[in-house]
Design an enzyme around this catalytic site. Sequence first.
Site, mmCIF file in Angstrom:
data_model
loop_
_atom_site.group_PDB
_atom_site.id
_atom_site.type_symbol
_atom_site.label_atom_id
_atom_site.label_comp_id
_atom_site.label_asym_id
_atom_site.label_seq_id
_atom_site.Cartn_x
_atom_site.Cartn_y
_atom_site.Cartn_z
ATOM 1 N N GLY A 124 0.817 -1.223 0.000
ATOM 2 C CA GLY A 124 0.000 0.000 0.000
ATOM 3 C C GLY A 124 0.840 1.257 0.000
ATOM 4 N N ASP A 172 -1.019 8.690 -6.190
ATOM 5 C CA ASP A 172 0.266 8.009 -6.047
ATOM 6 C C ASP A 172 1.314 8.576 -6.997
ATOM 7 O OD1 ASP A 172 -1.403 6.546 -4.484
ATOM 8 O OD2 ASP A 172 -1.360 4.735 -5.712
ATOM 9 N N TYR A 222 -11.204 -2.607 -5.767
ATOM 10 C CA TYR A 222 -10.934 -1.175 -5.920
ATOM 11 C C TYR A 222 -11.865 -0.581 -6.985
ATOM 12 C CZ TYR A 222 -8.334 3.164 -6.735
ATOM 13 O OH TYR A 222 -7.976 4.492 -6.877
HETATM 14 C C1 GLA Z 1 -4.579 3.473 -4.473
HETATM 15 C C2 GLA Z 1 -4.780 4.275 -5.746
HETATM 16 C C3 GLA Z 1 -4.884 5.778 -5.437
HETATM 17 C C4 GLA Z 1 -5.920 6.048 -4.348
HETATM 18 C C5 GLA Z 1 -5.698 5.123 -3.158
HETATM 19 C C6 GLA Z 1 -6.788 5.259 -2.127
HETATM 20 O O1 GLA Z 1 -3.344 3.787 -3.899
HETATM 21 O O2 GLA Z 1 -3.713 4.075 -6.639
HETATM 22 O O3 GLA Z 1 -5.194 6.491 -6.609
HETATM 23 O O4 GLA Z 1 -7.218 5.934 -4.841
HETATM 24 O O5 GLA Z 1 -5.616 3.764 -3.542
HETATM 25 O O6 GLA Z 1 -6.789 6.530 -1.585
#
Ligand code: GLA
Length: 386
Positions: A124, A172, A222
Amino acid sequence: MRSSLATLAATATAALGRQPDWIAAAPGRVNLIGEHIDYCDGFVMPFAIDRYVVMAAAKNGTSMSRWSSEGQPDACIPHDETQKIGEPAWANYLRGVIEGFRSLGHDIPGIDVAVVSSVPRGAGLSSSAALECAVATLLESVLGIELSKRDKALICQKAEHEFAGVPCGIMDQFASTFGEADRLVMIDCRNQEVQLVPFENPDLTVIIANTRVHHQLSDGAYAERRRHTEQALACLAQSSWREVTLDQVMEKWQQLGEPVNRRARHVVTEIERTQRAAELLAAREYEAFGALMDASHASLRDDFEVSCAELDVMVDIAQSLRGRGVLGARMTGGGFGGSTVTLCETAKAEEVMAILRERYQAATGIEPEIFSSRPSRGAHAFAKGD
Ligand code: GLA
């Protein structure tokens, strides 16, 4: 593995086996608050961590790139054809970014590349965004061009969408490209504007705790969450989440239906929390900031349902240390495993980390990976001889 950039660069150079023409690095990220709202026009508050993907590269006189990375099968990518998803799977991130540069009309010469990383994978912490952004930064050097950070991040996001099958937001890749030492990367995801917010108080430490439990983001959960938010917005008859109030969500609670109504409540309250958190940070109200992190976790667990037992255990342990150094704790990133983030008083950080390690292992039988991190420099190339 905590290695300095110089050590990682030396390792990559040794793996390449000859003097590199270029070296590029891009970091992972941790998010303090603003989760699962980057694809909902929200605000997010990540920073680039001092964990990097580093690449050393040299021309190979062909029209293809050859990639090696520890623990992964080697990959060979011809540059003179449209990129397609293929094997080995890790190379899809590379193909996606290469395709982004190809579609801008760039003719990429052949290169040999050795990749090393200190970003924990599947934790993560955006190891995939770090990989994408490192490739993009390397290709800039190889081509002798410089894209805007925004354009570079968007190429990398597109690679993630089209070559890794994850319909991610912009957090990210923006954190990895825009990151700077001692700065949070506060992003207004509606207009993609970045504000670098000072975060340099030596009395504060950010602890990252990797549960070492990992569920793939691309397993559909997701994408399903993202779909729920889109359904909710359509049902609320709004064009942006920034126009939606909690009252409106509560009025349409039945009509939204389960679980979409709870997804909507998370989005609206998390946007509010993140805006408030930015104000509290500026006012140095760290206790109140920490309380918002706790509330964010509860919302992600109960309304957005992206936490898991191990994340909850880690967060519960951290939150039980409120008053003993911990200011706030929550899961960070996409969820379904991965890491938690804890804001802590520096004087107590070592003790808190030791307790997290010990109690988490006692509760789950899993040895976690726990470390502190400070906001660090985003993606960059090294000049030869650096
Ligand atoms: C992942 C995705 C991001 C964001 C996070 C949750 O890391 O790549 O774009 O949506 O989850 O905040």
